[in-house]
Design a protein around this motif. Sequence first.
Motif, PDB file in Angstrom:
ATOM      1  N   LEU A  74      35.506  45.908  45.242  1.00 19.43           N
ATOM      2  CA  LEU A  74      35.633  45.798  46.536  1.00 19.43           C
ATOM      3  C   LEU A  74      34.798  46.187  47.265  1.00 19.43           C
ATOM      4  O   LEU A  74      34.369  45.197  49.043  1.00 19.43           O
ATOM      5  N   TYR A  87      41.673  37.097  49.262  1.00 20.91           N
ATOM      6  CA  TYR A  87      40.537  37.301  48.267  1.00 20.91           C
ATOM      7  C   TYR A  87      41.259  37.303  47.123  1.00 20.91           C
ATOM      8  O   TYR A  87      40.398  38.386  46.517  1.00 20.91           O
ATOM      9  N   ILE A  91      38.320  37.929  44.854  1.00 18.64           N
ATOM     10  CA  ILE A  91      38.147  38.873  43.076  1.00 18.64           C
ATOM     11  C   ILE A  91      38.592  38.128  42.016  1.00 18.64           C
ATOM     12  O   ILE A  91      37.740  38.732  40.690  1.00 18.64           O
ATOM     13  N   ARG A 144      42.044  45.394  50.310  1.00 20.81           N
ATOM     14  CA  ARG A 144      40.938  46.502  50.026  1.00 20.81           C
ATOM     15  C   ARG A 144      41.535  48.198  50.130  1.00 20.81           C
ATOM     16  O   ARG A 144      41.288  48.531  49.097  1.00 20.81           O
TER      17      ARG A 144
END
Length: 173
Positions: A74, A87, A91, A144
């Motif tokens: 992160l 996002y 990831i 996050r």
Amino acid sequence: MESLPIIELLSYTLPAVVTGVVAYYFFDLHTKNEEGRRRYLLNKEAQKNALPLRLQAFERMTLYMERINPTKLLIRISPLSQDKNDYENLIIAQIEQEFEHNLTQQIYMSDECWTIIVTAKNATIQMIRKANMSDRVDSADKLREVLLNDLMEKQSPSNAALAYIKNEVGQLW
């Protein structure tokens, strides 16, 4: 008196047969011993050449486990937008891409170690997906934050895999 030539014939052939049998077993034992010695030397040479490759594979998978640790992941990968799903996909794509890059390392590891690595990868992806589905998450930054808070309470899956990798490398000595 007819048995005398048979006994005489046996007295000559019996020692020759015994000597032949002893010689056969001796040479058979010697041949097997030499074959075993050659196998040992070949195996020793192969291990000498394979050990650096195995250690390199363990190093690469250790680096992979460190890179997919959510805390470090992160920090390294910042969101491109505020969309939480974008996002999440970014990831997960990063985790999968690095996994595919290191896929060949499994030939140098035990099946159990490789299974633990794959399980850690899948558990990390599952953790990210679960956090994204949470009601608390409405943006990439919030995702996050939630992931980092979750990691404060429990251990990262990659840490367990790292411990196993270290144990397996320790057994090589």
